[in-house]
Motif scaffolding. Structure first.
Motif, PDB file in Angstrom:
ATOM      1  N   ARG A 268      39.431  59.814  36.122  1.00 54.77           N
ATOM      2  CA  ARG A 268      40.869  60.093  36.176  1.00 54.77           C
ATOM      3  C   ARG A 268      41.566  59.662  34.890  1.00 54.77           C
ATOM      4  NH1 ARG A 268      41.869  57.275  42.104  1.00 54.77           N
ATOM      5  NH2 ARG A 268      40.346  58.499  43.273  1.00 54.77           N
ATOM      6  N   ALA A 296      46.176  60.866  43.752  1.00 46.23           N
ATOM      7  CA  ALA A 296      47.591  61.195  43.556  1.00 46.23           C
ATOM      8  C   ALA A 296      47.997  62.269  44.571  1.00 46.23           C
ATOM      9  CB  ALA A 296      47.845  61.670  42.132  1.00 46.23           C
ATOM     10  N   SER A 297      49.308  62.495  44.679  1.00 48.91           N
ATOM     11  CA  SER A 297      49.833  63.435  45.673  1.00 48.91           C
ATOM     12  C   SER A 297      49.383  64.864  45.367  1.00 48.91           C
ATOM     13  CB  SER A 297      51.359  63.372  45.690  1.00 48.91           C
ATOM     14  OG  SER A 297      51.900  64.413  46.473  1.00 48.91           O
ATOM     15  N   GLN A 301      51.002  67.859  42.602  1.00 46.33           N
ATOM     16  CA  GLN A 301      50.115  68.569  41.680  1.00 46.33           C
ATOM     17  C   GLN A 301      50.110  70.066  41.970  1.00 46.33           C
ATOM     18  OE1 GLN A 301      46.295  66.652  41.992  1.00 46.33           O
ATOM     19  NE2 GLN A 301      46.987  64.777  40.983  1.00 46.33           N
ATOM     20  N   GLN A 471      45.360  54.521  42.554  1.00 44.19           N
ATOM     21  CA  GLN A 471      45.537  55.118  41.235  1.00 44.19           C
ATOM     22  C   GLN A 471      46.742  54.530  40.511  1.00 44.19           C
ATOM     23  OE1 GLN A 471      43.371  57.075  39.687  1.00 44.19           O
ATOM     24  NE2 GLN A 471      44.681  56.837  37.896  1.00 44.19           N
ATOM     25  N   GLU A 472      47.790  54.194  41.223  1.00 44.71           N
ATOM     26  CA  GLU A 472      48.972  53.589  40.591  1.00 44.71           C
ATOM     27  C   GLU A 472      48.613  52.253  39.949  1.00 44.71           C
ATOM     28  OE1 GLU A 472      51.913  53.223  43.600  1.00 44.71           O
ATOM     29  OE2 GLU A 472      52.191  55.392  43.860  1.00 44.71           O
ATOM     30  N   THR A 475      46.435  52.891  36.795  1.00 41.54           N
ATOM     31  CA  THR A 475      47.255  53.354  35.674  1.00 41.54           C
ATOM     32  C   THR A 475      48.087  52.215  35.106  1.00 41.54           C
ATOM     33  OG1 THR A 475      47.374  55.537  36.723  1.00 41.54           O
ATOM     34  CG2 THR A 475      48.952  55.081  34.969  1.00 41.54           C
TER      35      THR A 475
END
Length: 599
Positions: A268, A296-297, A301, A471-472, A475
């Motif tokens: 990712r 992610a959403s 996307q 994922q947040e 990142t």
């Protein structure tokens, strides 16, 4: 009204003339019957029959000539009447006469088209088509159509300078279709003019890197490429420029099939990094780049995909969108596999096959593969997805054997596994304050444990990145490390490939990876973009199966080999699996387990 009545009169006048011709024919036939009473009737009948056959084509020609003369006379008379009426009616008759002429022209064109379709003029049509093809081939094509033209600035460079450039940077180009490969683009001024180049996208760079210089001419000419270069050599921009240029030359479409180029990345974070670089190029020429990845959403996307021209994706999420019909790759004529050796390994092989099968056939698309390691195990599979690819190898390694970045100093310390984390803490405390250090662990649980140990025992500012985190969080941790807010990042192999983290001075392998390829990628997070770096590996007796491979890598890069490492042996064991190494066991999942009963 007078015009129509006059035409009707003319048509009626021609009718009795046709009857008179028939009467003439009847008279001639009567005369022939009268002559048949003479002696030798058989011979006379044969002569008469032959005469009739000879007279038929003559009569038909005479009929056509008479008809043509009549039509000409009628046209002249109509023109005279039209001119007479124009004096009385003014300009009203002009459009009528013009319409009549146009109708006649259309009828003639239709008749000619029908004649060509029936084969009456096939030879002429084919000749014209062949001439058109020759003309089109001789016309100079532009870079936007996928055809590359060498600029006069590059053509003016002496061959000795080209040879010196190739030898200095150890560039090996293998082109199966030509003995003379295209010249490398050594300066940005030597790039062919295009809509993208006119925006000056490379103002912050001095000159192209070796992989960019060698691959751009082939990428712009529409060829398939396998690019093998060391970590941190600018491979992303190596395929980014041809990708954007090619997309600009493709027709726009709407709906799910509007995607015209696909870049597939293994992680990712690498997909996000690649998307960031490509979006900078795309924005200059009005192209939208979309990044899709897991964690992610999907709804967000999916909304972005409706406006995207270029997609950068991880295999799993891209496969999900293909299966649900949110995206179609029918028009994706430019495909890039980043970190291609990982993409073609058994872990991603099935996903990649499904993604490529959704794209146009390999003859109808351009496929580029870039990587730092190119093992034999994936080369055969890669050839099935490409058409006569050009192989570009950077570094003194034309055979393609595994090789580490020569600018990275490699140190190997053989330690007791029980004191490994204590030694790690000592190494980190010996580093200058706020200097970025990347620590690699093998497992997610191990990464969490090491992160906690360094924070609590060592009092260090530490952050982590691995698969168990959202994922947040991943990142956020990566951004904090890039900005220097957190100087130490503990990560698993999700951060081993492709990530360009500036100013990483030191990489520490707390635990040796499963494969030697992952080792090369891990240490490649330092020494990027021509800079030097340091990599320290804590090697234990549990890693002895990799000792032979590690010794070969150290020797190839001219690095010292400790005697403690040599004690484990120098034999290289056969790799059971491309991703999981010796830890892989091939199990037949179709077989049922045997029941065990206890007394």
């Amino acid at each position: 009204m007078s015009k129509h009545t006059l035409q009707d009169v003319e048509v009626e006048a021609t009718i009795p003339r046709k009857k008179s011709k028939k009467e003439k024919k009847n008279k001639k036939s009567k005369l022939q019957n009268d002559d048949s009473g003479v002696s030798t009737p058989v011979q006379d009948e044969e002569v008469v029959a032959s005469d009739v056959v000879e007279e038929k084509p003559k009569k038909e020609k005479e009929k056509k000539d008479k008809k043509d003369k009549k039509e000409k006379k009628e046209k002249k008379e109509r023109k005279k009447r039209d001119t007479e009426q124009s004096g009385e009616d003014g300009d009203d008759s002009e459009p009528k006469s013009k319409k009549g002429k146009k109708d006649k022209k259309k009828k003639k064109r239709d008749a000619e088209d029908d004649a060509e379709a029936n084969g009456t003029s096939n030879g002429h049509a084919n000749a014209e088509g062949a001439i058109a093809e020759v003309v089109n081939a001789s016309e100079p094509s532009t870079t936007t159509t996928g055809q590359y033209q060498q600029t006069s600035a590059l053509a003016a460079v002496p061959q000795a300078e080209i040879t010196s450039f190739l030898n200095t940077h150890q560039i090996t180009v293998t082109d199966p279709l030509s003995d003379k490969p295209l010249r490398p683009i050594m300066q940005f001024s030597q790039l062919p003019s295009s809509a993208l180049i006119s925006k000056n996208p490379f103002t912050c760079f001095k000159e192209p890197t070796p992989i960019q210089a060698a691959s751009w001419p082939f990428g712009l000419s529409g060829r398939d490429i396998v690019g093998v270069a060391e970590t941190g050599s600018g491979k992303t921009m190596g395929f980014g420029l041809p990708l954007v240029t090619a997309v600009l030359g493709m027709p726009k479409t709407k709906g799910p099939g509007r995607i015209r180029a696909v870049v597939v990345s293994p992680t990712r974070e690498l997909a996000m990094q690649t998307n960031e670089q490509l979006s900078k190029l795309g924005e200059l020429v009005g192209l939208n780049t979309v990044c899709v990845y897991g964690g992610a959403s999907k709804d967000d996307q999916r909304a972005l995909l409706r406006k995207g021209d270029i997609i950068v994706a991880t295999p799993g999420r891209l496969k999900d969108f293909l299966e649900e019909g949110a995206i179609k790759l029918d028009n994706a004529k430019f495909v890039v596999l980043d970190e291609a050796d990982r993409m073609l390994d058994k872990g991603f092989e099935d996903d990649i096959k499904q993604i490529l099968s959704a794209c146009p056939r390999k003859e109808g698309r351009q496929t580029l593969m870039y990587t730092a390691t190119w093992p034999q195990s994936v080369q055969a599979l890669a050839s099935t997805f490409m058409v006569s690819p050009v192989k570009i190898q950077i570094g003194g390694n034309p055979s393609g054997d595994l090789q580490a970045n020569a600018r990275i100093e490699q140190r190997v310390e053989v330690v007791d596994p029980r004191v490994k984390e204590q030694r790690l803490l000592q190494l980190l405390k010996a580093q200058p304050r706020n200097e970025r250090v990347l620590v690699f662990c093998l497992y997610k649980k191990e990464a969490t444990r090491v992160e906690t140990f360094l924070r609590q025992r060592g009092g260090l500012k530490v952050t982590g990145i691995h698969g168990d985190l959202k994922q947040e969080q991943r990142t956020r941790s990566l951004e904090a490390f890039k900005k220097g807010e957190t100087p130490v990042l503990v990560a698993t192999d999700v951060a081993a490939r492709g990530l360009d983290i500036p100013e990483v001075k030191l990489v520490i392998n707390c635990t040796f990876p499963l494969t030697i390829e992952d080792y090369v990628h891990r240490i490649g997070r330092t020494g990027r973009a021509g800079k030097t770096g340091l990599a320290i590996t804590l090697f234990t007796e549990h890693d002895k199966s990799h000792s032979g491979e590690l010794v070969n890598i150290l020797k190839a890069a001219g690095q010292p080999v400790p005697n403690e490492l040599l004690k484990f042996g120098t034999t290289v064991k056969k790799k059971t699996h491309g991703t999981y190494g010796a830890f892989f066991k091939d199990v037949d999942m179709s077989q049922k387990g045997t029941k065990i009963t206890f007394d």
